[in-house]
Design an enzyme around this catalytic site. Structure first.
Site, PDB file in Angstrom:
ATOM      1  N   GLY A 127       9.914   3.850   4.526  1.00 31.36           N
ATOM      2  CA  GLY A 127       9.708   4.466   3.218  1.00 31.36           C
ATOM      3  C   GLY A 127      10.587   5.692   3.037  1.00 31.36           C
ATOM      4  O   GLY A 127      11.340   6.077   3.942  1.00 31.36           O
ATOM      5  N   PHE A 128      10.449   6.302   1.895  1.00 28.27           N
ATOM      6  CA  PHE A 128      11.242   7.496   1.560  1.00 28.27           C
ATOM      7  C   PHE A 128      10.998   8.611   2.596  1.00 28.27           C
ATOM      8  O   PHE A 128      11.913   9.021   3.318  1.00 28.27           O
ATOM      9  CB  PHE A 128      10.871   7.914   0.131  1.00 28.27           C
ATOM     10  CG  PHE A 128      11.279   9.301  -0.279  1.00 28.27           C
ATOM     11  CD1 PHE A 128      12.562   9.761  -0.045  1.00 28.27           C
ATOM     12  CD2 PHE A 128      10.366  10.137  -0.934  1.00 28.27           C
ATOM     13  CE1 PHE A 128      12.946  11.050  -0.440  1.00 28.27           C
ATOM     14  CE2 PHE A 128      10.732  11.406  -1.342  1.00 28.27           C
ATOM     15  CZ  PHE A 128      12.020  11.871  -1.081  1.00 28.27           C
ATOM     16  N   ASP A 163       6.333  -0.434   9.873  1.00 29.00           N
ATOM     17  CA  ASP A 163       6.240  -0.577   8.418  1.00 29.00           C
ATOM     18  C   ASP A 163       5.931  -2.037   8.107  1.00 29.00           C
ATOM     19  O   ASP A 163       6.420  -2.923   8.810  1.00 29.00           O
ATOM     20  CB  ASP A 163       7.579  -0.168   7.761  1.00 29.00           C
ATOM     21  CG  ASP A 163       7.400   0.297   6.329  1.00 29.00           C
ATOM     22  OD1 ASP A 163       6.932  -0.511   5.512  1.00 29.00           O
ATOM     23  OD2 ASP A 163       7.717   1.457   6.035  1.00 29.00           O
ATOM     24  N   GLY A 215       8.258  -0.144   1.488  1.00 23.49           N
ATOM     25  CA  GLY A 215       9.404   0.374   2.250  1.00 23.49           C
ATOM     26  C   GLY A 215      10.582  -0.575   2.166  1.00 23.49           C
ATOM     27  O   GLY A 215      10.464  -1.705   1.696  1.00 23.49           O
ATOM     28  N   ASP A 224       1.570  -4.283   9.766  1.00 29.23           N
ATOM     29  CA  ASP A 224       0.676  -3.648   8.795  1.00 29.23           C
ATOM     30  C   ASP A 224      -0.387  -2.855   9.567  1.00 29.23           C
ATOM     31  O   ASP A 224      -1.208  -3.454  10.272  1.00 29.23           O
ATOM     32  CB  ASP A 224       0.022  -4.760   7.957  1.00 29.23           C
ATOM     33  CG  ASP A 224      -0.923  -4.215   6.896  1.00 29.23           C
ATOM     34  OD1 ASP A 224      -1.251  -3.006   6.937  1.00 29.23           O
ATOM     35  OD2 ASP A 224      -1.332  -5.007   6.033  1.00 29.23           O
ATOM     36  N   SER A 262       1.739   4.204   3.322  1.00 27.55           N
ATOM     37  CA  SER A 262       0.908   4.076   2.113  1.00 27.55           C
ATOM     38  C   SER A 262       1.817   3.968   0.899  1.00 27.55           C
ATOM     39  O   SER A 262       2.842   4.656   0.834  1.00 27.55           O
ATOM     40  CB  SER A 262      -0.002   5.294   1.915  1.00 27.55           C
ATOM     41  OG  SER A 262      -0.678   5.182   0.663  1.00 27.55           O
ATOM     42  N   TYR A 306      -6.094   5.625  -4.583  1.00 27.67           N
ATOM     43  CA  TYR A 306      -5.204   6.458  -3.751  1.00 27.67           C
ATOM     44  C   TYR A 306      -5.917   7.752  -3.352  1.00 27.67           C
ATOM     45  O   TYR A 306      -6.008   8.098  -2.177  1.00 27.67           O
ATOM     46  CB  TYR A 306      -3.944   6.771  -4.546  1.00 27.67           C
ATOM     47  CG  TYR A 306      -2.879   7.523  -3.787  1.00 27.67           C
ATOM     48  CD1 TYR A 306      -2.245   6.958  -2.690  1.00 27.67           C
ATOM     49  CD2 TYR A 306      -2.472   8.793  -4.212  1.00 27.67           C
ATOM     50  CE1 TYR A 306      -1.235   7.645  -2.017  1.00 27.67           C
ATOM     51  CE2 TYR A 306      -1.459   9.474  -3.546  1.00 27.67           C
ATOM     52  CZ  TYR A 306      -0.845   8.899  -2.448  1.00 27.67           C
ATOM     53  OH  TYR A 306       0.153   9.580  -1.796  1.00 27.67           O
ATOM     54  N   TYR A 322     -12.756  12.605  13.934  1.00 27.41           N
ATOM     55  CA  TYR A 322     -12.167  12.306  15.256  1.00 27.41           C
ATOM     56  C   TYR A 322     -11.833  13.599  16.002  1.00 27.41           C
ATOM     57  O   TYR A 322     -11.940  13.663  17.226  1.00 27.41           O
ATOM     58  CB  TYR A 322     -10.914  11.427  15.112  1.00 27.41           C
ATOM     59  CG  TYR A 322     -11.245   9.961  15.249  1.00 27.41           C
ATOM     60  CD1 TYR A 322     -11.965   9.295  14.261  1.00 27.41           C
ATOM     61  CD2 TYR A 322     -10.873   9.238  16.379  1.00 27.41           C
ATOM     62  CE1 TYR A 322     -12.290   7.955  14.391  1.00 27.41           C
ATOM     63  CE2 TYR A 322     -11.193   7.902  16.517  1.00 27.41           C
ATOM     64  CZ  TYR A 322     -11.901   7.262  15.524  1.00 27.41           C
ATOM     65  OH  TYR A 322     -12.230   5.938  15.661  1.00 27.41           O
TER      66      TYR A 322
END
Ligand code: UDP
Length: 325
Positions: free
Chosen positions: A13-14, A34, A39, A59, A78, A148, A162
């Site tokens: 991705g970017f 990815d 992407g 994934d 994402s 999102y 966690y």
């Protein structure tokens, strides 16, 4: 001596691809992961021949297996533009919930420090301005951005759990609007939309009256902030972004001036729940990380414009959005 190993999800991705570059330059062995839904392998093509870069087509919403040791994990997988997550809301929810769970589990096994990519969207349409990390936000869970925003809020919550329960070393970055080379021309975000339209000779599509504000950070500044946060001891969320705020109308005018385009700004309906204002309070990043952005908008926009101009013509006219399976 063997290099320390870093896993970066969303590597094609970017932001992921710029982080891969940063960690390669800093002397790490980088494992990029990815699923290539949003992407693009072109973003990491230059790394594929390197001895210290590996790529896993996977994934992260499914069980993640990585052999060998890991020092750090950066979870950047994402969809991140409103157009993308509106098209694939379920994958968007899964990658930051199930995907983050998998990544945290992996980090436990590897005894790795993990940094997760959160977002200014956790503040929703903010009633507090500028947004400090202490602000809890104003999010509509059932609106178009809910998939999102709520997934990223869950990501923060499970990361803190966690940290508290398993004493995992975790870092949370809240990323504000970022731009630079390798943004997807057709991802629907305002900057590639405006530059693409300027280059194609189309009018610039301003949503609403353009009075909504954003604050745009150049990608190299963001990457430096993330790197410093990862190496710091600070375990609560930190905003990384450029506080220089501008209305979308002024931004459109800047793009017209930069590109010399003769077209005009036209107004289209404002999408639902589009935040009216957004600007990071970066006091924490300054104090804790000694970080602040260095690249101003005119410099950053020039570099980004040159990048978009250098793309093959057919890319420029490929305006349809990618089909997701
Ligand atoms: N926007 C616009 N024209 C476009 C795309 C976006 O006016 O073609 C506006 C959008 O309504 C929002 C701002 O630009 O107010 C930033 O949108 P973007 O999708 O880049 O990211 P956001 O910050 O909303 O997540």
């Amino acid at each position: 001596m063997s290099k320390e190993r870093v896993l970066i999800t969303g590597a094609a991705g970017f932001l992921g691809s710029h982080l891969c570059d940063k960690f390669i330059q800093a002397g790490y062995h980088v494992i990029g992961m990815d699923n290539l839904v949003t992407g693009d392998m072109k973003n990491i093509e230059h790394l594929m021949k390197l001895e210290h870069f590996e790529f896993y087509h996977h994934d992260v919403s499914k069980y993640v297996h990585v052999p060998g040791e890991l020092k750090y994990i950066l979870h950047f997988a994402s969809p991140a533009s409103p157009i993308d997550y509106l098209k694939i809301p379920i994958q968007t929810l899964k990658v930051s919930s199930l995907g983050t769970h998998n990544i945290l589990g992996l980090a436990r096994v590897k005894k790795a420090r993990v940094l997760v990519a959160s977002t200014s969207e956790v503040y929703g349409d903010p009633a507090v301005h500028p947004q400090p990390e202490e602000y809890w936000g104003n999010v509509n869970p059932v609106g178009p951005r809910g998939c999102y925003d709520e997934a990223k809020r869950f990501m923060e919550a499970i990361t803190m759990a966690y940290q508290n329960v398993h004493h995992l070393e975790t870092r949370i970055v809240r990323i504000f609007n970022t731009y630079g080379p390798r943004m997807r021309l057709n991802d629907g975000r305002v900057l590639p939309a405006f530059i693409g339209q300027a280059l194609r000779g189309e009018d610039l599509t301003m949503f609403g009256d353009g009075s909504q504000t954003r604050s745009f950070c150049y990608v190299s500044d963001l990457v430096e902030g993330i790197y410093r946060l990862l190496l710091s001891d600070y375990t609560l969320p930190v905003n990384i972004g450029n506080p220089s705020e501008i209305t979308i109308k002024e931004f459109g005018e800047e793009i017209l001036k930069l590109t010399g385009a003769k077209q005009k700004l036209i107004s289209l309906p404002l999408p639902a729940d589009d935040p009216k204002q957004r600007r990071p309070d970066i006091t924490k990043a300054k104090e804790i990380l000694g970080w602040e952005p260095k690249v101003n908008r005119s410099e950053g926009l020039k570099i980004t414009y040159e990048y978009f101009k250098s793309l093959p013509k057919e890319e420029l006219f490929k305006t349809e959005h990618r089909q997701f399976s």
